[in-house]
Design an enzyme around this catalytic site. Structure first.
Site, PDB file in Angstrom:
ATOM      1  N   ASP A 283     -28.726  14.745 -24.709  1.00 18.22           N
ATOM      2  CA  ASP A 283     -27.862  13.880 -25.519  1.00 18.22           C
ATOM      3  C   ASP A 283     -27.910  12.477 -24.906  1.00 18.22           C
ATOM      4  O   ASP A 283     -28.470  12.259 -23.816  1.00 18.22           O
ATOM      5  CB  ASP A 283     -26.446  14.441 -25.607  1.00 18.22           C
ATOM      6  CG  ASP A 283     -25.701  13.909 -26.837  1.00 18.22           C
ATOM      7  OD1 ASP A 283     -26.114  12.868 -27.384  1.00 18.22           O
ATOM      8  OD2 ASP A 283     -24.714  14.523 -27.254  1.00 18.22           O
TER       9      ASP A 283
HETATM   10  C1  BGC Z   1     -23.935  12.539 -29.889  1.00 16.31           C
HETATM   11  C2  BGC Z   1     -25.032  13.332 -30.542  1.00 16.31           C
HETATM   12  C3  BGC Z   1     -25.964  12.425 -31.315  1.00 16.31           C
HETATM   13  C4  BGC Z   1     -26.466  11.331 -30.394  1.00 16.31           C
HETATM   14  C5  BGC Z   1     -27.442  10.389 -31.056  1.00 16.31           C
HETATM   15  C6  BGC Z   1     -24.449  11.320 -29.155  1.00 16.31           C
HETATM   16  O1  BGC Z   1     -23.404  10.497 -28.776  1.00 16.31           O
HETATM   17  O2  BGC Z   1     -23.217  13.373 -29.009  1.00 16.31           O
HETATM   18  O3  BGC Z   1     -24.495  14.306 -31.378  1.00 16.31           O
HETATM   19  O4  BGC Z   1     -27.016  13.162 -31.853  1.00 16.31           O
HETATM   20  O5  BGC Z   1     -25.369  10.592 -29.916  1.00 16.31           O
HETATM   21  O6  BGC Z   1     -26.840   9.612 -31.999  1.00 16.31           O
END
Ligand code: BGC
Length: 764
Positions: A283
């Site tokens: 993530d």
């Molecule tokens: C979130 C994810 C997301 C990623 C990219 C993160 O802050 O937890 O769910 O896919 O950002 O946008």
């Protein structure tokens, strides 16, 4: 010199190994293709493939193209149109030594250009074909925008609605969430992520993200293996078994070790036990966060922990590119660890069809859509159909609903005319201005009959600190715009409007940002500004219909007592206003069912229906001491899992079982007849629950194990058959063996999780 010759020479001068590149002759053999390519890569090029860049803040576009040309980037996310992607792909294909295509990723969560209802809404349909269709539409739209990979679906089980990301997932139940996970993956990938209009699905957040302590985002998760295996892990597994090509790793810890450094999670469980063959992605910034978690003392250690645990791609993190080459050279990280990750990244690109055609989803410049935001690019009919099915009729006293189109209706509430909130968060490329508000939808459906009056009545909240917080979230411009009139002036106007009407429809709930990443709440009541509005409206004595828009269960005690009807609409998407109006005026008979229990209070959380059995359970009607209860409040959910009313009435017959015993490997069928005894055609969801009466470990009071959605004309009845086989009876025992234990099983069938007809059989 021919043109061709001069190109080859020029290329050879620029990069002496220009003849080395993906070998098209091997395109029919993934393993050989990837191995051949890896054999040509330098360590730096390999590490480059592990880098997923966040477009915008992380790196300006021109620098990015140079980095790509230098073989130092594997993909980006948030570049969502051909004009941005084409030069980047060209940098990879025409300027980089090995011509390895870039991949383009994006959060396509509940739609792309067309927004469908948020996850909780999709789950409320209990219709996996409809849910699959939403992902299919999203994939068609996103692939047309050059996107190859989505970070979706979110299949985190959510039993604590304080968690803002409850909105994104499919609720509290393992079986239902697993069905939704499968449907989403099938929709996105459509049999193969290599198809031009497919996108690869990367399921998230692996693992257990929904169980963050206290519902506070990013908080720790500490969980027994039994609960993990039986309740929380199956939905990720379901997505993987459905073919999801990617897994996004969660930001939380899993029993003391952050998921991004968790070898057991990413290797023993994911790869060895589950046989996952795709790519893992961290993530956002998660590898750097290993230092803040306090498991890595510096960036080098963070990179080492993550790569050794099995994090293939690092998202928005410079740590891999900075540290991994040195770590390999000094012998602290093995070449094998790097190769394992690179193999998966290249494998994913292969599976997405990018080696066969790097411009598969980008296409040619002359075919670029002239207007990305053109309304003709939306799938409005799909959005309206699915949104109608996502609405849950919680309450309908004295048949207040449906409304008459000829009535004078006072529409009030801060969400009644809000376009942006209707979209819900993670709304991809959904455009607020293209979204139908409830006010517009009711106007459309009334079609000039009756009268639609409107007053805003209240701001979503009067708490300026909360407004500031919500406007601080990612949005380009403040989206919570306060009406500057005094609260009393707004209420007075709403009451005056209500007094002219036959019925009040109040659209109340949350601003969309209140149910988002990092938007955890300590209370689940409607904000005070809206409570005050509702109390004033109630005092008018007019019938009061609540249209709830929110991304998590709210505590609705006063509302249940005082509203004449309540429709839970979550955030219903692009066509939300039309869909809600269809239901309010009876053009569509509501059929949604709750995918999550609605608690009475925060103190009562968790309120999930399928909790483990107890030695001293509370017995309804016997409020004795020494039972498991809260003495200061009625027990149980305010609205139970699976609840949802209709404008018609359904009855269920007794359950009849094809046999009272099941042999190993055999089957029992549970049959029930459902009848529409009311005046309208309508659909309902018949739900099958099973209770393991006595087992080697404590099992849930009941568990959803099947459901069927049926449409019935007035007076019509249908006999439904639910096949029960040994697999449905299995669970992970104390030794984590997946077993069905001999003994008695109660079968319960109902139209919600509480009011059920029962039968039972014995597994021999
Ligand atoms: C979130 C994810 C997301 C990623 C990219 C993160 O802050 O937890 O769910 O896919 O950002 O946008």
């Amino acid at each position: 010199m021919s043109m061709k010759m001069s190109f080859v020479l020029a290329a050879a001068v620029a990069c002496p190994l220009a003849f080395s590149q993906p070998n098209p002759a091997l395109l029919n053999n993934k393993k050989a293709f990837v191995a051949d390519l890896m054999g040509q890569m330098t360590l730096e090029e390999k590490v480059g493939q592990l880098r997923l860049i966040s477009i915008g803040p992380e790196m300006p576009a021109p620098q990015l193209a140079d980095e790509i040309a230098a073989g130092r980037v594997g993909g980006t996310f948030n570049s969502i149109n051909h004009k941005e992607q084409r030069p980047l792909q060209e940098a990879a294909i025409r300027r980089s030594r090995l011509k390895i295509p870039m991949l383009f990723a994006y959060d396509v969560v509940h739609g792309h250009r067309t927004s469908f209802p948020i996850g909780l809404g999709l789950a409320s349909t209990w219709n996996f074909e409809a849910v699959r269709r939403t992902a299919r539409v999203a994939a068609v739209e996103a692939s047309a925008d050059g996107i190859d990979l989505t970070f979706s679906p979110t299949v985190d089980i959510a039993r604590d609605p304080r968690w803002g990301r409850t909105s994104e997932g499919f609720g509290e139940d393992t079986f239902l969430v697993s069905q939704m996970a499968r449907a989403m993956v099938h929709g996105f990938q459509n049999g193969s992520p290599a198809k031009r209009d497919s996108i690869m699905s990367s399921v998230k957040h692996f693992a257990l993200y929904g169980a963050v302590e206290g519902g506070r985002d990013y908080n720790v998760v500490d969980m027994s293996p039994l609960r993990m295996y039986n309740d929380y892990l199956p939905p990720y597994r379901a997505a993987i078994d459905a073919g999801a090509g990617g897994v996004m790793i969660a930001l939380n810890t899993v029993n003391g070790v952050p998921a991004s450094a968790n070898k057991w999670l990413l290797q023993d469980l994911l790869r060895k036990d589950w046989g996952f063959k795709g790519v893992t992605v961290s993530d956002h910034g998660a590898i750097t966060e290993l230092m803040r978690h306090g498991v890595a003392r510096d960036e080098a250690e963070a990179a080492k922990l993550a790569i050794q645990a099995g994090v293939d791609m690092s998202m928005a993190d410079q740590v891999y590119i900075k540290e991994l080459p040195g770590l390999v050279k000094s012998g602290q990280v093995s070449q094998r660890d790097i190769d394992n990750a690179v193999r998966e990244v290249l494998g994913a690109k292969f599976d997405m069809g990018l080696f066969a055609d790097p411009f598969l989803r980008i296409g040619k410049a002359e075919d670029d859509p002239p207007d990305l935001k053109a309304d003709s690019r939306l799938h409005r009919p799909d959005a309206r159909e699915v949104a109608r099915e996502a609405l849950v009729l919680l309450e309908n006293k004295e048949k207040t609903l449906p409304l008459k189109k000829g009535a004078t209706v006072a529409l009030v509430g801060p969400l009644a005319d809000s376009q942006v909130d209707m979209l819900g968060v993670w709304s991809g490329q959904g455009v607020a201005k293209q979204t139908v508000t409830l006010r517009q939808g009711m106007g459309n459906v009334m079609g000039g009959q009756g009268k639609l009056l409107y007053a805003r009545g209240a701001n979503v909240t009067n708490d300026e600190a909360i407004v500031k917080y919500l406007n601080f979230l990612n949005w380009d411009e403040p989206e919570v715009v306060q009406d500057t009139r005094s609260p009393q002036a707004m209420i007075d106007e709403a009451v005056a409007t209500a007094n002219q009407a036959d019925v009040i429809v109040a659209a109340v709930g949350e601003a969309r940002g209140m149910s988002h990443e990092s938007s955890s709440r300590t209370t689940l009541d409607l904000p005070e500004s809206q409570q005050a509005l509702l109390k004033a409206l109630k005092a008018t004595g007019k019938p009061l219909v609540l249209v709830l828009m929110n991304g998590r269960p709210l505590t609705l005690n006063w509302e249940r007592e005082n509203a004449d009807a309540m429709l839970e609409t979550w955030f219903a998407g692009t066509e939300g206003g039309n869909a809600i109006a269809d239901v309010l005026f009876g053009d569509f008979n509501p059929s949604g069912k709750l995918p999550i229990s609605l608690p009475r209070s925060v103190g009562q959380i968790p309120t999930y229906y399928n909790h483990p059995r107890l030695g001293r359970p509370f017995t309804p009607g016997k409020p004795g001491n020494y039972t498991s209860q809260y003495f200061d409040q009625p027990q149980g959910a305010l609205y139970v899992f699976g609840h949802g009313l209709s404008y018609t009435d359904f009855t269920l017959s007794e359950v009849s079982l094809s046999s009272t015993s099941m042999k190993r490997g055999g089957k029992v069928e549970a049959n029930v007849t459902v009848s529409n005894t009311g005046q309208r055609a309508g659909a309902t969801v018949v739900q099958l629950y099973i209770q393991d009466v006595a087992a080697s470990i404590v099992r849930p009071v009941k568990e959803l194990k099947g459901f069927q959605k049926v449409m019935l004309q007035p007076g019509e009845q249908k006999t439904l058959s639910f096949p029960i086989d040994e697999k449905l009876l299995k669970f992970y025992d104390n030794q984590l063996r997946y077993v069905a234990e001999a003994g008695r099983f109660n079968v319960q069938i109902g139209l919600d999780s509480e009011n059920v007809r029962e039968g039972s059989f014995e597994l021999k």
